[in-house]
Design a protein around this motif. Structure first.
Motif, PDB file in Angstrom:
ATOM      1  N   UNK A  42       0.867  -1.177   0.000  1.00 36.16           N
ATOM      2  CA  UNK A  42       0.000   0.000   0.000  1.00 36.16           C
ATOM      3  C   UNK A  42       0.899   1.220   0.000  1.00 36.16           C
ATOM      4  N   UNK A  43       0.970   1.909  -1.117  1.00 35.36           N
ATOM      5  CA  UNK A  43       1.921   3.015  -1.233  1.00 35.36           C
ATOM      6  C   UNK A  43       1.261   4.267  -1.799  1.00 35.36           C
ATOM      7  N   UNK A  44       1.801   5.393  -1.408  1.00 36.44           N
ATOM      8  CA  UNK A  44       1.363   6.675  -1.936  1.00 36.44           C
ATOM      9  C   UNK A  44       2.037   6.910  -3.285  1.00 36.44           C
ATOM     10  N   UNK A  45       1.254   7.308  -4.276  1.00 35.41           N
ATOM     11  CA  UNK A  45       1.801   7.629  -5.587  1.00 35.41           C
ATOM     12  C   UNK A  45       2.359   9.048  -5.527  1.00 35.41           C
ATOM     13  N   UNK A  46       3.673   9.180  -5.679  1.00 38.38           N
ATOM     14  CA  UNK A  46       4.300  10.494  -5.640  1.00 38.38           C
ATOM     15  C   UNK A  46       4.022  11.206  -6.962  1.00 38.38           C
ATOM     16  N   UNK A  81      -1.836  16.306  -8.270  1.00 42.98           N
ATOM     17  CA  UNK A  81      -1.297  17.180  -7.230  1.00 42.98           C
ATOM     18  C   UNK A  81      -1.323  16.476  -5.883  1.00 42.98           C
ATOM     19  N   UNK A  82      -1.269  15.185  -5.881  1.00 36.18           N
ATOM     20  CA  UNK A  82      -1.186  14.424  -4.642  1.00 36.18           C
ATOM     21  C   UNK A  82      -2.501  13.756  -4.286  1.00 36.18           C
ATOM     22  N   UNK A  83      -2.440  12.843  -3.294  1.00 39.42           N
ATOM     23  CA  UNK A  83      -3.646  12.216  -2.790  1.00 39.42           C
ATOM     24  C   UNK A  83      -4.027  10.914  -3.451  1.00 39.42           C
ATOM     25  N   UNK A  84      -3.163  10.352  -4.307  1.00 37.81           N
ATOM     26  CA  UNK A  84      -3.462   9.076  -4.957  1.00 37.81           C
ATOM     27  C   UNK A  84      -2.627   7.977  -4.317  1.00 37.81           C
ATOM     28  N   UNK A  85      -3.278   6.851  -4.002  1.00 40.49           N
ATOM     29  CA  UNK A  85      -2.594   5.720  -3.388  1.00 40.49           C
ATOM     30  C   UNK A  85      -2.884   4.457  -4.189  1.00 40.49           C
ATOM     31  N   UNK A  86      -1.934   3.544  -4.167  1.00 41.38           N
ATOM     32  CA  UNK A  86      -2.115   2.272  -4.847  1.00 41.38           C
ATOM     33  C   UNK A  86      -1.899   1.124  -3.881  1.00 41.38           C
ATOM     34  N   UNK A  87      -2.660   0.027  -4.037  1.00 33.37           N
ATOM     35  CA  UNK A  87      -2.487  -1.124  -3.159  1.00 33.37           C
ATOM     36  C   UNK A  87      -2.813  -2.404  -3.905  1.00 33.37           C
TER      37      UNK A  87
END
Length: 287
Positions: A42-46, A81-87
């Motif tokens: 579970x990671x934040x997409x930079x 501009x941020x706030x997207x995560x992938x898992x």
């Protein structure tokens, strides 16, 4: 969502494959990722200065924390501009990065996307299903790269091109790592500042100022990931001071510079998106 898995070594999590040759469409790059761990990742997409297409063959899930959207399958993210995560646990994904200049024609959208996560079918219609079926019918990454490139080439060849002035402005921003003033860009293309601002936003999806900040942030984020101190990165990237860097990193990534420095998403970049990583990735994919 569960806590972020503290994975720093991308090679320990994914097998990464790259096309045998660069894309014939300038501004397009591709990489494929196949998981080899039973743990939930579970990671934040930079955020990155490109539109990104995710073609997932596993159980991957993209979540737009800001907009509340959740998407699987084949999706596109705008100039986030941020706030997207992938898992996911079963990582089996082909990722395509498209310059916004290319995406304007190939996807038929730029400003319409913004930082959103949307299903590709909303942009390409029934063609999406046919392409997905062809991709699912083969497990060869090289064949999948070829199928995606051919689809993008067809769309790019018939889609609306950006103004030459906008193409030039984007390339100038990218080559200067976001450190060129909008007034100077307007002078160089021979437009008023207002015209550049309006046309750039309608075709690229961000204002010139926001696009320059995103490009500068990306450069800073990779310097942080390479182990440079925040003080050095602030100077090298053109920030006024560390506080300025901290504010921009928080605005784009939603985390501190220290957290960006160890972000698993950026660890992948060293292997999947650089010339140095090409040989490493190809060796692993052919092993």
């Amino acid at each position: 969502m569960p806590p972020v898995e503290p994975v720093r070594d991308a090679a320990a999590v994914w097998d990464i494959a790259l096309p045998a040759r660069p894309s014939r469409i300038a501004g397009v790059s591709m990489a494929a990722f196949r998981g080899r761990t039973a743990s939930l990742i579970d990671i934040r997409v930079i955020p990155y200065p490109a539109l990104t297409m995710f073609i997932d063959f596993g159980d991957g899930l993209l979540v737009d924390d800001a907009g509340g959207g959740r998407a699987r399958g084949t999706v596109v993210t705008g100039l986030s501009l941020g706030g997207v995560r992938g898992s996911g646990r079963n990582i089996d994904c082909l990722q395509v990065r498209l310059s916004p200049v290319v995406a304007h024609a190939a996807l038929g959208a730029s400003s319409e996307l913004g930082g959103a996560v949307v299903d590709l079918e909303e942009l390409w219609g029934p063609d999406t299903v046919r392409i997905q079926e062809r991709l699912a019918a083969t497990r060869s990454w090289e064949d999948r790269f070829a199928i995606v490139e051919a689809a993008l080439a067809r769309r790019h060849g018939t889609g609306p091109a950006v103004d030459p002035e906008i193409d030039f402005a984007w390339e100038r921003m990218a080559s200067s790592r976001g450190r060129i003033r909008v007034d100077r860009l307007a002078d160089e293309v021979g437009w008023s500042r207002k015209r550049l601002w309006t046309r750039f936003r309608s075709q690229i999806g961000l204002t010139p100022k926001s696009a320059a900040k995103l490009i500068r942030f990306d450069h800073a984020a990779h310097l942080l990931a390479a182990g440079h101190s925040a003080a050095v990165v602030a100077v090298e990237s053109g920030y006024v001071d560390q506080s300025h860097l901290h504010r921009d990193v928080m605005a784009f990534a939603g985390v501190t510079p220290r957290a960006v420095a160890v972000a698993p998403w950026l660890a992948v970049d060293d292997v999947a998106w650089t010339g140095a990583g090409q040989a490493q990735a190809n060796q692993r994919s052919s092993a």
